[in-house]
Motif scaffolding. Structure first.
Motif, PDB file in Angstrom:
ATOM      1  N   ASP A  65       4.440 -81.468 -91.741  1.00  0.00           N
ATOM      2  CA  ASP A  65       5.230 -82.588 -92.263  1.00  0.00           C
ATOM      3  C   ASP A  65       4.490 -83.892 -91.978  1.00  0.00           C
ATOM      4  OD1 ASP A  65       7.354 -83.807 -93.506  1.00  0.00           O
ATOM      5  OD2 ASP A  65       8.597 -83.900 -91.700  1.00  0.00           O
ATOM      6  N   LEU A  66       3.914 -84.484 -93.037  1.00  0.00           N
ATOM      7  CA  LEU A  66       3.164 -85.728 -92.918  1.00  0.00           C
ATOM      8  C   LEU A  66       3.702 -86.720 -93.945  1.00  0.00           C
ATOM      9  CD1 LEU A  66      -0.437 -84.204 -92.719  1.00  0.00           C
ATOM     10  CD2 LEU A  66       0.877 -85.133 -90.801  1.00  0.00           C
ATOM     11  N   PRO A  67       4.824 -87.362 -93.648  1.00  0.00           N
ATOM     12  CA  PRO A  67       5.440 -88.251 -94.638  1.00  0.00           C
ATOM     13  C   PRO A  67       4.705 -89.585 -94.772  1.00  0.00           C
ATOM     14  CG  PRO A  67       6.690 -88.298 -92.584  1.00  0.00           C
ATOM     15  CD  PRO A  67       5.610 -87.262 -92.411  1.00  0.00           C
ATOM     16  N   GLY A  68       5.007 -90.274 -95.886  1.00  0.00           N
ATOM     17  CA  GLY A  68       4.515 -91.637 -96.086  1.00  0.00           C
ATOM     18  C   GLY A  68       3.007 -91.743 -96.096  1.00  0.00           C
ATOM     19  N   LYS A  69       2.486 -92.720 -95.351  1.00  0.00           N
ATOM     20  CA  LYS A  69       1.050 -93.006 -95.329  1.00  0.00           C
ATOM     21  C   LYS A  69       0.226 -91.861 -94.730  1.00  0.00           C
ATOM     22  CE  LYS A  69       1.522 -98.056 -94.906  1.00  0.00           C
ATOM     23  NZ  LYS A  69       1.210 -99.232 -94.057  1.00  0.00           N
ATOM     24  N   LEU A  70       0.888 -90.979 -93.975  1.00  0.00           N
ATOM     25  CA  LEU A  70       0.141 -89.915 -93.296  1.00  0.00           C
ATOM     26  C   LEU A  70      -0.493 -88.944 -94.284  1.00  0.00           C
ATOM     27  CD1 LEU A  70       2.545 -89.087 -90.332  1.00  0.00           C
ATOM     28  CD2 LEU A  70       0.555 -90.594 -90.341  1.00  0.00           C
ATOM     29  N   CYS A  71       0.070 -88.862 -95.494  1.00  0.00           N
ATOM     30  CA  CYS A  71      -0.514 -87.958 -96.490  1.00  0.00           C
ATOM     31  C   CYS A  71      -0.240 -88.505 -97.887  1.00  0.00           C
ATOM     32  CB  CYS A  71       0.036 -86.541 -96.341  1.00  0.00           C
ATOM     33  SG  CYS A  71      -0.765 -85.355 -97.428  1.00  0.00           S
ATOM     34  N   GLU A  72      -1.111 -89.367 -98.346  1.00  0.00           N
ATOM     35  CA  GLU A  72      -0.976 -89.942 -99.682  1.00  0.00           C
ATOM     36  C   GLU A  72      -1.706 -89.119-100.735  1.00  0.00           C
ATOM     37  OE1 GLU A  72      -0.370 -94.665 -98.727  1.00  0.00           O
ATOM     38  OE2 GLU A  72      -2.411 -93.925 -98.992  1.00  0.00           O
ATOM     39  N   THR A  73      -2.615 -88.263-100.283  1.00  0.00           N
ATOM     40  CA  THR A  73      -3.334 -87.382-101.206  1.00  0.00           C
ATOM     41  C   THR A  73      -3.430 -85.987-100.597  1.00  0.00           C
ATOM     42  OG1 THR A  73      -4.680 -89.196-102.080  1.00  0.00           O
ATOM     43  CG2 THR A  73      -5.515 -86.967-102.418  1.00  0.00           C
ATOM     44  N   VAL A  74      -3.097 -84.980-101.397  1.00  0.00           N
ATOM     45  CA  VAL A  74      -3.345 -83.587-101.029  1.00  0.00           C
ATOM     46  C   VAL A  74      -4.441 -83.085-101.958  1.00  0.00           C
ATOM     47  CG1 VAL A  74      -2.413 -81.256-100.865  1.00  0.00           C
ATOM     48  CG2 VAL A  74      -0.963 -83.216-100.282  1.00  0.00           C
ATOM     49  N   LEU A  75      -5.566 -82.683-101.386  1.00  0.00           N
ATOM     50  CA  LEU A  75      -6.674 -82.174-102.173  1.00  0.00           C
ATOM     51  C   LEU A  75      -6.851 -80.691-101.865  1.00  0.00           C
ATOM     52  CD1 LEU A  75      -9.997 -83.986-102.907  1.00  0.00           C
ATOM     53  CD2 LEU A  75      -9.958 -81.543-102.435  1.00  0.00           C
ATOM     54  N   ILE A  76      -6.676 -79.865-102.886  1.00  0.00           N
ATOM     55  CA  ILE A  76      -6.770 -78.409-102.735  1.00  0.00           C
ATOM     56  C   ILE A  76      -8.102 -77.967-103.333  1.00  0.00           C
ATOM     57  CG2 ILE A  76      -5.746 -76.207-103.427  1.00  0.00           C
ATOM     58  CD1 ILE A  76      -3.022 -77.832-103.519  1.00  0.00           C
ATOM     59  N   THR A  77      -8.949 -77.381-102.486  1.00  0.00           N
ATOM     60  CA  THR A  77     -10.321 -77.107-102.916  1.00  0.00           C
ATOM     61  C   THR A  77     -10.405 -75.965-103.926  1.00  0.00           C
ATOM     62  OG1 THR A  77     -10.593 -75.705-100.960  1.00  0.00           O
ATOM     63  CG2 THR A  77     -11.351 -77.997-100.808  1.00  0.00           C
TER      64      THR A  77
END
Length: 698
Positions: free
Chosen positions: A603-615
């Motif tokens: 759980d990384l809400p807000g600024k902690l995770c603005e992009t999820v990059l799946i390789t």
């Protein structure tokens, strides 16, 4: 249930909900949560009695994305129905984190607000608690130490371990330790714990000298008073599989399975069985001494059962050793080729011959040892000097758990089933020695769950953020056996998130396909990841499917980019997350590199995770014997393992991974998948059909 009773329950739910609305910190009204109230109330109103026919109208499957408020959505109606129907509720979770949230936050707060008083407790398996008697024995504090160790171990504990056990015994006796494995003194390691863990077959129950201070039975007393019991999937399924009475009878229970997407795999695990051949000969060589000691306490014994046991034990040892020698000479499995799986669950002629010989012997031995154990218990119950039977019951009980496992494994090895049982032999490396381990496992939990759980439970609700696959519930219903029950209800609870406004889904142009050119794709990632994250201001999560690829990409990244990267494995997970949060709070950007465990439950809400990059798409090769056997069975029956197993599984996992991006109603996130197969393969559209309706830039 009468309309009058249902109306009374609905009024209580509404009263409870209003109290939560007015007093719960940060509470927001959510449409999806209110949908859950209504559908769960309707489902629990169909709760069955033991003799009722079950066609599924008492079962509900709910997919509720993050933000729906699933926990309150099921707790409020479940608590009300529990009290007014006089049935217990079991809340079963897939993770310790959710258990802690329920026990430390949600249930205490609800207990203060509820218009109906209720009790709650946490349930753990018997083996999570210490056995006082066993701890005394391995500490050298009883005269029976040597006898009981023979039943469980090849030798006595090390001297330094004895000191640790003695210190733990002092802590238990002075009350500074409650006997729970999770709070055990640090010197009691995981490898030491099995020596002192409580076990069903050797438990004396209320006849034990330590019954009144037994940690397990102290916990059981709390469970008896509880209206709501928090457990985990492992415990729920294992108690049903073993017939244990740790938890209330399913026919009198309202089940809530949260994190229900984990249930199929847990089900497979608990209906499987395995045994080490060399290890079994070692304890078989010791069992006769224990049987003779037990028989001496039975005044009416004719010696016939002892004679039978002796014959079965000798034959088992002889045939098992012959089998071990045969496996050795044939190099059937080796350190280099550690697993041999029997295709279609059909044993080879030589192996089948051993199974037909050893299997009946193992079953017969287990029956005789169980009989001796029952005779000892009966004799103790009728004796004035009950304590004199305790050492023998402990010892024979410990052996009986071994004979039962031996019997179960050989029974499954001989079994014919449709779908078939996965059967394999494994070379088990034990450091300075090895063993040949036999395994037998169902390839699906569906049949066992249908017959032992859904066909007996009073009512059940299953929920998770990811239960639909490629747009519907069929894959999950099939995995869990719920498709056997035609009236099973399903609900996709409305999400509070505006995915089209809050999220953007991108599949950039890539040159290399991971399945066609794995190394080329890996090389391309090293250039593409910095390119895709060049405008990142705060936090990002980059997910990989293999540690090898993650490290290779990491090593090839430019130094100025690497200064922002934190990689899983470089430090403990909690420290890694803490450092990620600190960097962002200090105004820096931070990029987490992680593998599959970071794609679920993080759980990384807000600024902690603005992009999820799946390789790349998280396809898992069918590299376990169970998965291989399932693929083989589908092919044999004109099925397509790729489309029936691999694609639904990757679709489900991808849903979980993209779910790391938007955790609250104010989050905005970009989801990037660096795998061209989503655009070029026919199954790509099917996979994307199950994803949230992000704005898509393809």
């Amino acid at each position: 249930m009468s309309n009058e009773n249902l109306k009374d329950i609905q009024e209580k739910i509404e009263e409870f909900y209003q109290a939560v609305q007015a007093n719960w910190p940060g509470f927001k009204t959510r449409v999806g949560q209110e949908q859950m109230f209504a559908h769960i109330a309707q489902t629990l109103s169909q709760a069955k009695s033991p003799k009722d026919v079950r066609d599924g109208d008492n079962i509900l499957v709910v997919e509720g994305k993050t933000g729906v408020g699933k926990t309150l959505g099921y707790l409020i109606p479940a608590i009300v129905f529990s009290k007014l129907l006089n049935k217990r509720v079991i809340i079963s979770t897939g993770t310790v984190a959710l258990q802690e949230q329920l026990m430390q936050k949600d249930l205490p707060n609800l207990a203060d607000l509820s218009p109906i008083s209720f009790e709650y407790a946490l349930a753990k398996g018997r083996s999570r608690y210490v056995c006082n008697i066993r701890l005394e024995q391995v500490s050298g504090k009883t005269k029976q130490t040597a006898l009981f160790e023979d039943a469980n171990w090849d030798g006595p504990p090390k001297e330094q371990d004895k000191d640790s056990f003695a210190d733990a015994l002092l802590s238990l006796n002075d009350g500074s330790w409650n006997g729970d494995k999770d709070t055990a003194p640090p010197e009691i390691t995981d490898s030491m714990w099995p020596r002192i863990a409580a076990e069903r077959s050797s438990c004396l129950g209320r006849h034990c000298q330590r019954f009144n201070v037994c940690p397990y039975f102290n916990a059981r007393r709390d469970l008896v008073k509880a209206d709501v019991i928090i457990a985990n999937h492992d415990l729920v399924i294992s108690t049903i599989a073993s017939g244990s009475k740790i938890l209330p009878d399913p026919s009198e229970t309202l089940y809530i399975f949260d994190e229900a997407h984990n249930l199929p795999q847990v089900g497979i695990k608990h209906f499987a069985s395995s045994v080490g051949l060399i290890a079994s000969t070692r304890w078989l060589e010791k069992i006769m001494a224990a049987v003779l000691r037990a028989d001496a306490l039975l005044p009416d014994s004719s010696g016939k059962t002892v004679e039978e046991v002796h014959g079965y034990v000798e034959d088992l040892i002889m045939h098992t050793k012959q089998m071990i020698n045969s496996l050795r000479l044939a190099n059937f499995v080796t350190h280099e080729q550690a697993i041999h799986r029997f295709k279609n669950g059909e044993l080879s002629p030589e192996f089948l011959s051993y199974a037909e010989t050893i299997g009946p012997l193992a079953i017969a031995l287990n029956n005789r040892v169980s009989k001796i154990l029952q005779q000892l218990n009966d004799q103790r119950n009728n004796s004035i000097d009950k304590d004199s039977f305790s050492p023998a019951i402990l010892e024979i009980g410990s052996y009986q758990s071994k004979t039962e496992n031996l019997s179960n494994t050989w029974h499954l090895m001989q079994a014919d089933a449709n779908p078939p049982i996965a059967k394999w032999v494994e070379w088990q490396d034990l450091g300075s020695t090895f063993d040949f381990k036999l395994h037998a496992s169902p390839i699906s939990a569906a049949q066992n769950l249908a017959q032992t759980l859904w066909s007996t439970s009073s009512a059940a609700v299953l929920t998770s953020a990811t239960l639909r696959t490629m747009g519907d519930f069929q894959y999950f219903l099939g995995q869990t056996g719920l498709n056997w029950f035609p009236k099973t209800n399903t609900l996709e609870a409305e999400s509070p998130f505006n995915y089209e406004e809050q999220g953007t889904f991108i599949v950039p142009e890539m040159i290399n396909c991971p399945s066609a050119n794995a190394q080329g794709h890996t090389d391309e990632l090293s250039a593409e990841i910095p390119k895709q994250l060049k405008d990142l201001k705060h936090g990002a999560l980059v997910l990989f499917t293999s540690k090898k690829q993650m490290k290779q990409v990491h090593d090839d990244l430019p130094d100025d980019f690497l200064q922002d990267v934190l990689m899983q494995g470089d430090m403990p997970r909690n420290k890694l997350i803490s450092q990620h949060e600190s960097r962002i709070q200090d105004g820096h950007r931070s990029i987490l590199f992680g593998m599959q465990s970071f794609g679920e439950g993080l759980d990384l809400p807000g600024k902690l995770c603005e992009t999820v990059l799946i390789t790349k798409l998280p396809f898992a090769p069918p590299d376990s014997p169970v998965e291989e056997a399932k693929s083989e069975w589908l092919e044999k029956n004109q099925g397509n393992p790729f489309y029936e197993i691999s694609v639904p599984a990757v679709a489900l996992k991808l849903q979980q991974w993209v779910g790391r991006g938007i955790r609250t109603e104010t989050d905005h996130a970009t989801i990037i998948v660096l795998d061209k197969r989503l655009k070029t393969k026919p199954y790509g559209k099917k996979i994307m059909a199950g994803l949230p309706p992000f704005k898509r830039l393809m």
